[in-house]
Design an enzyme around this catalytic site. Structure first.
Site, short mmCIF file in Angstrom:
data_model
loop_
_atom_site.label_atom_id
_atom_site.label_comp_id
_atom_site.label_asym_id
_atom_site.label_seq_id
_atom_site.Cartn_x
_atom_site.Cartn_y
_atom_site.Cartn_z
N THR A 44 1.44 -6.57 1.36
CA THR A 44 2.48 -5.63 0.93
C THR A 44 3.85 -6.28 1.14
O THR A 44 4.01 -7.14 2.02
CB THR A 44 2.35 -4.37 1.81
OG1 THR A 44 1.13 -3.72 1.48
CG2 THR A 44 3.50 -3.40 1.62
N THR A 95 4.02 -2.55 6.89
CA THR A 95 2.93 -3.24 6.22
C THR A 95 1.71 -3.18 7.14
O THR A 95 1.84 -2.95 8.34
CB THR A 95 3.32 -4.70 5.89
OG1 THR A 95 2.19 -5.36 5.33
CG2 THR A 95 3.78 -5.46 7.13
N VAL A 116 -4.25 7.11 -1.37
CA VAL A 116 -2.78 6.99 -1.38
C VAL A 116 -2.35 6.06 -0.25
O VAL A 116 -2.76 6.22 0.89
CB VAL A 116 -2.12 8.38 -1.23
CG1 VAL A 116 -0.60 8.25 -1.12
CG2 VAL A 116 -2.48 9.26 -2.43
N1 GLY Z 1 0.03 -0.88 3.65
C1 GLY Z 1 -0.57 -0.90 2.39
C2 GLY Z 1 -1.72 -0.02 2.30
O1 GLY Z 1 -2.54 0.09 3.18
O2 GLY Z 1 -1.86 0.63 1.31
#
Ligand code: GLY
Length: 281
Positions: A152, A201, A181
């Site tokens: 991310t 992240t 989500v």
């Molecule tokens: N941090 C990204 C996710 O787990 O969707």
């Protein structure tokens, strides 16, 4: 107080090995060095965070925009969000398909009444706005479909006026169930006020369980220094076993980068210098 400051990240997780780490760090340095001078020339924090995320989304080495991880059905569904700290205003995009830069849709939504859109509704608004459409799957992302070796992205900026903004963008966890989500389009993963801003992240479910971005910013709002708040949070993250990382900035330009994962890639540009992590060893 030394402003402006920009901090960006390219994900957290396992150490990828020296050669790949050097590549990721080079991309982060390139992007941070491209955006910080614009902040120094008067660009606002929101615009700087959008521009940093757009460049990160366009780099196929990261899990956002082009090169995003794919979900269990092989589709790329992207999520992103943006928060304007002083105005305490949030906009999000949830699981959009076919739009190259979800952060640009989040930017547009920041000025609208319906500020978080998902799926087909998000795509429809992106088309109305004339945002560039593209298949963001790459040969690399398809090959990595089951490997999960990209991260991310996110950025937090404080501009010359001391205004903070935070933005985060992701292709998700990779191989997730359709409809899952991400934290990156929620206030758990991306949050800012006039006092501080955070982009997270790592494992989205852990980030949401810990409400990490909100928790850190709220502690700074309540009077803790960013350093103290970050130290308390990382202790809690370790105690809970939450696997995540985050970058943070306060209105004085002080920054923090913490993680409970093996590593996290990040880069700061501030007046008079740059700092990045992790070390290549
Ligand atoms: N941090 C990204 C996710 O787990 O969707």
């Amino acid at each position: 107080m030394k402003l402006p400051v920009l901090i960006i990240h390219g994900g957290a997780g396992r150490h990828p090995g020296g050669e790949r780490l050097a590549l990721l760090k080079a991309h982060l340095a390139r992007i941070a060095r491209q955006v910080h001078p614009q902040l120094s020339a008067g660009m606002g924090a929101v615009e700087a965070v959008v521009e940093a995320n757009r460049l990160l989304e366009d780099c196929p080495e990261f899990n956002a925009g082009t090169g995003s991880k794919l979900q269990c059905d092989g589709a790329a569904r992207l999520s992103a969000s943006l928060m304007d700290g002083p105005n305490e205003r949030f906009a999000g995009v949830v699981n959009i398909e076919g739009t190259k830069n979800p952060i640009l849709l989040a930017k547009a939504l920041l000025g609208e009444r319906d500020r978080t859109l998902c799926g087909e509704g998000a795509r429809a608004r992106a088309l109305e706005l004339g945002l560039e459409q593209a298949d963001v799957r790459t040969p690399g992302s398809i090959a990595r479909w089951e490997e999960g070796k990209t991260g991310t992205v996110g950025a937090v900026a404080v501009d010359l006026q001391g205004r903070i903004a935070a933005g985060t963008s992701t292709g998700g966890r990779g191989m997730e169930r359709v409809g899952r989500v991400s934290d990156s389009c929620t206030v758990a993963g991306n949050f800012a006020t006039a006092a501080a801003g955070v982009s997270c992240t790592g494992i989205g479910e852990d980030i949401v369980d810990g409400a990490l971005a909100v928790r850190l910013v709220t502690a700074v709002d309540a009077g803790l220094s960013l350093e103290e708040a970050a130290a308390q949070l990382v202790t809690r993250m370790r105690g809970r076993g939450w696997k995540a990382g985050l970058i943070a900035l306060d209105a004085h330009g002080l920054w923090a980068a913490i993680h409970t994962t093996e590593t996290m890639y990040w880069h700061v540009v501030e007046p008079g210098g740059e700092v990045d992590g992790p070390e290549i060893n």
